[in-house]
Scaffold this active site. Structure first.
Site, mmCIF file in Angstrom:
data_model
loop_
_atom_site.group_PDB
_atom_site.id
_atom_site.type_symbol
_atom_site.label_atom_id
_atom_site.label_comp_id
_atom_site.label_asym_id
_atom_site.label_seq_id
_atom_site.Cartn_x
_atom_site.Cartn_y
_atom_site.Cartn_z
ATOM 1 N N LYS A 116 0.813 -1.210 0.000
ATOM 2 C CA LYS A 116 0.000 0.000 0.000
ATOM 3 C C LYS A 116 0.850 1.265 0.000
ATOM 4 O O LYS A 116 0.522 2.249 -0.669
ATOM 5 C CB LYS A 116 -0.945 -0.016 1.202
ATOM 6 C CG LYS A 116 -2.061 -1.042 1.080
ATOM 7 C CD LYS A 116 -3.024 -0.944 2.244
ATOM 8 C CE LYS A 116 -4.248 -1.823 2.033
ATOM 9 N NZ LYS A 116 -3.922 -3.240 1.933
ATOM 10 N N GLU A 200 -3.503 6.472 8.117
ATOM 11 C CA GLU A 200 -4.175 7.503 7.325
ATOM 12 C C GLU A 200 -5.265 8.189 8.146
ATOM 13 O O GLU A 200 -5.769 7.627 9.120
ATOM 14 C CB GLU A 200 -4.828 6.880 6.088
ATOM 15 C CG GLU A 200 -3.851 6.338 5.078
ATOM 16 C CD GLU A 200 -4.556 5.737 3.877
ATOM 17 O OE1 GLU A 200 -3.911 5.671 2.820
ATOM 18 O OE2 GLU A 200 -5.729 5.344 3.987
ATOM 19 N N HIS A 235 -14.965 -4.342 8.255
ATOM 20 C CA HIS A 235 -14.290 -3.858 7.052
ATOM 21 C C HIS A 235 -14.427 -4.823 5.879
ATOM 22 O O HIS A 235 -13.677 -4.734 4.908
ATOM 23 C CB HIS A 235 -12.805 -3.578 7.326
ATOM 24 C CG HIS A 235 -12.569 -2.577 8.413
ATOM 25 N ND1 HIS A 235 -12.861 -1.240 8.270
ATOM 26 C CD2 HIS A 235 -12.085 -2.728 9.669
ATOM 27 C CE1 HIS A 235 -12.558 -0.601 9.386
ATOM 28 N NE2 HIS A 235 -12.092 -1.487 10.253
ATOM 29 N N ARG A 292 -6.970 -8.157 -9.230
ATOM 30 C CA ARG A 292 -7.647 -9.423 -9.520
ATOM 31 C C ARG A 292 -9.113 -9.131 -9.784
ATOM 32 O O ARG A 292 -9.566 -7.994 -9.677
ATOM 33 C CB ARG A 292 -7.532 -10.365 -8.318
ATOM 34 C CG ARG A 292 -8.036 -9.727 -7.025
ATOM 35 C CD ARG A 292 -8.044 -10.706 -5.873
ATOM 36 N NE ARG A 292 -8.265 -10.081 -4.587
ATOM 37 C CZ ARG A 292 -9.445 -9.703 -4.103
ATOM 38 N NH1 ARG A 292 -10.534 -9.873 -4.832
ATOM 39 N NH2 ARG A 292 -9.547 -9.145 -2.906
#
Length: 665
Positions: A116, A200, A235, A292
């Site tokens: 990430k 973040e 999540h 994907r």
């Protein structure tokens, strides 16, 4: 086009790829673990190869065994599905070195988007909007704490190499950061072998909107519009829909072009999804790219009329994309519901067991665009094991409008009957009918915001459930009758009638149900001491009953497993227990132990023998179905003995520790 491909996955995606390949005249090879020897995807393929034990690390994650199987079978390509090795650059590289096509992006693209922090840097260079945060390589906990303080709370900690909600925690205040960081890192190292994280700013009331992109090897790239995946638990996505409600053509174009730019920046090929966090005012930020095909791709197929798996096979074989951007159009609205083996009332605890009953909506299609579609890798009688993801099936509906799609979704969920283990079907009906979802007031906290409407709701009305259970019992007894008049069970008497009592347990409460047989053949039923009402029950076959109680009439589907009776009606469902009082005489309760709620592995013990604990205090952490589950003290008391150690595998119901509750004050 390929002549033979190997499918390096299991479940519904393996079945989907096999179905598409067969339509194109391509032979398929399945791989399977010892736990999947009789799985649906094995029978869906032309050939099958055993690759190892039940645990993924012993089978579906063993790249060398999969490549050996591909070479031995003469497969020209490998389709990785999603999950397992689908985003593993080393596996994609190994396929290339073996001269076998990897049906997915090049290893360099997987590598670039897999970390990430690195992907954020690339997106910044490509001028794709980013959420403010820290994406650096220095993972010193003190530095991460300072960065979180600088960004400002709430912040989101995310595993840099992760996905699917694993290794992710929202932190509301500074004093909670260290514990959340430790938990994230532990889950990340267990799931991905890498405990690096990024931090973040946590966007308030965010929407999760993702863009489906597709690139070929000739430099052509398109976006197939967006999906809103805001309804999530832990999540992980629960409901997905396309197009996103409230999306303007201008914003759609802006997000689509940003997604194409993101994919082009890493030399992408094949199907991919660029995920964005969107503010309520429409501003959006790059979150990650899934390199994907996604679980929710059927809603995109439904609104575009395109077969994305066929696109994957054709692009991997070197063919250009079949359409240009300007030819792609949105038609109607589609919603997908993930049907999972889990108990929403127990914090979505994963469930295991056998699909004693598995019935899908009437007229539902499989793996093709249709108003009602069910994609599944299971059949009735299959077992849901603790080794793999808890998803049983995907239910996809399409309508000319969102309102029509919602109506079809509710009807299709009502016709989905699963018995043998906990599922989220009833929860999905409530979620889709909630005010927020029905009015498209969407954000990732929707489930928490609608908690009062989604949890603790009574199942099917007791009178209906009891009437269904009695109707089923009477039908079963009539089925056993013979020409001998003494075998009749209708309660007929020469003089007067007969009264019969059923003892039923529902939602932890006991209820007496009284059935009166009158001399004229009529019946009356009283539930839980209530007024006795006229009762009729006509069996229609295959577990379906036409039942009337007083002024109410229902068409019920009833399934019995021993004393457990599951009743399904258009209004909802419920499971009751017909208690045989004599059979249970003298039974007692064990008590004094904290037991494993599902099969899994002990990954942390948070207390010691002899330690005094408070009600709700965490005692141990288990890992099952790729998620962590914390077991808490049921009351104030003392831990007497620990029966297992860290790393031990336990079965459902095993006593993890002995516990002595404190005496009432």
């Amino acid at each position: 086009m390929f002549k033979k491909i190997l499918i390096a996955n299991r479940g519904e995606i393996a079945c989907r790829v096999a179905a598409t390949a067969r339509r194109l005249g391509i032979r398929t090879v399945a791989v399977y673990s010892e736990a999947d020897a009789h799985a649906k995807h094995v029978q869906a393929c032309d050939e099958a190869v055993l690759i190892g034990g039940p645990a993924p690390r012993d089978s579906y994650l063993r790249a060398e065994r999969i490549l050996e199987a591909a070479r031995a079978a003469g497969a020209e390509a490998v389709h990785p599905g999603y999950g397992f090795l689908s985003e593993n650059e080393d596996f994609a590289e190994a396929c290339a070195q073996a001269g076998i096509a990897f049906i997915g992006p090049p290893p360099s693209a997987i590598r670039a988007m897999g970390l990430k922090a690195e992907s954020k840097r690339l997106m910044q260079e490509a001028r794709v909007p980013l959420v403010p945060g820290y994406h650096g390589a220095d993972q010193d906990p003190a530095l991460l704490q300072r960065e979180a303080d600088r960004i400002g709370y709430p912040v989101l900690i995310k595993a840099s190499a992760g996905g699917g909600g694993k290794g992710m925690r929202a932190v509301e205040k500074a004093e909670d950061f260290a514990a959340a960081l430790a938990s994230c890192k532990r889950e990340a190292i267990n799931s991905f072998g890498d405990d690096a994280v990024l931090v973040e700013r946590y966007v308030q009331r965010p929407r999760h909107i993702e863009i489906q992109v597709f690139f070929d090897t000739h430099g052509n790239g398109v976006y197939l519009f967006e999906r809103d995946c805001s309804v999530q638990r832990r999540h992980q996505k629960v409901l997905e829909e396309a197009p996103a409600p409230g999306m303007t053509p201008e914003r759609r174009r802006e997000m689509g072009e940003a997604a194409v730019a993101a994919a082009r920046a890493v030399g992408y090929v094949g199907a991919g999804t660029v995920e964005f966090i969107a503010e309520q005012d429409g501003r959006f930020y790059f979150m990650e790219m899934n390199t994907r095909l996604q679980v929710e791709h059927p809603v995109t197929e439904a609104i575009t009329g395109q077969d994305l798996v066929e696109w994957q096979l054709r692009v991997a074989a070197g063919e250009p994309l079949p359409v240009k951007q300007e030819a792609l159009q949105i038609r109607g609205h589609a919603i997908e519901a993930r049907i999972c083996a889990e108990n929403p009332e127990a914090n979505f605890l994963p469930a295991t067991g056998t699909l004693a009953v598995y019935r899908t909506p009437d007229g539902a299609a499989s793996f093709e665009v249709a108003p009602v579609r069910v994609d599944a890798g299971v059949r009735e009688g299959d077992a849901i094991s603790p080794y793999y993801d808890s998803m049983i099936a995907k239910l996809i509906v399409w309508g000319e409008s969102r309102e029509q799609a919602l109506q079809r979704l509710d009807q299709a969920l009502a016709q989905t009957h699963i018995v043998g283990l906990h599922t989220n079907v009833a929860f999905l009906r409530r979620a889709a009918a909630s005010r927020s979802f029905a009015q498209a007031d969407l954000d990732t906290a929707l489930i928490e915001r609608e908690r009062a409407a989604l949890f603790g709701q009574p199942p099917l009305a007791l009178a209906c459930a009891a009437a269904g259970a009695v109707a089923h019992t009477l039908a079963a007894e009539r089925h056993r009758e013979t020409a001998d008049p003494w075998s009749r069970t209708d309660g007929w008497r020469i003089h007067g009638g007969a009264t019969r009592r059923f003892d039923i347990e529902c939602e932890g409460a006991h209820h007496a149900v009284v059935l009166e047989h009158h001399h004229d053949g009529s019946m009356f039923l009283g539930v839980g001491g209530g007024e006795r009402q006229a009762f009729e029950a006509r069996a229609r076959g295959n577990g379906r009953h036409d039942v009337t109680l007083g002024a109410s009439r229902w068409l019920l589907d009833v399934y019995a497993q021993g004393e457990s009776v599951s009743v399904f009606a258009p209004q909802g469902s419920a499971t009751v227990t017909e208690v045989d009082v004599l059979a249970h005489a003298g039974e007692g309760s064990e008590g004094g132990r904290v037991t494993a709620p599902m099969p899994g592995k002990v990954i942390a013990l948070l207390v010691k023998a002899g330690e005094a604990v408070k009600r709700g205090q965490p005692l141990a952490v288990m890992e099952a179905m790729k998620m962590e589950h914390t077991l808490a003290a049921p009351a104030d008391g003392v831990v007497k003995e620990l029966r297992y150690g860290v790393g031990d595998q336990v079965a459902e119901g095993d006593a993890l520790l002995d516990f002595e509750a404190a005496a009432p004050a």
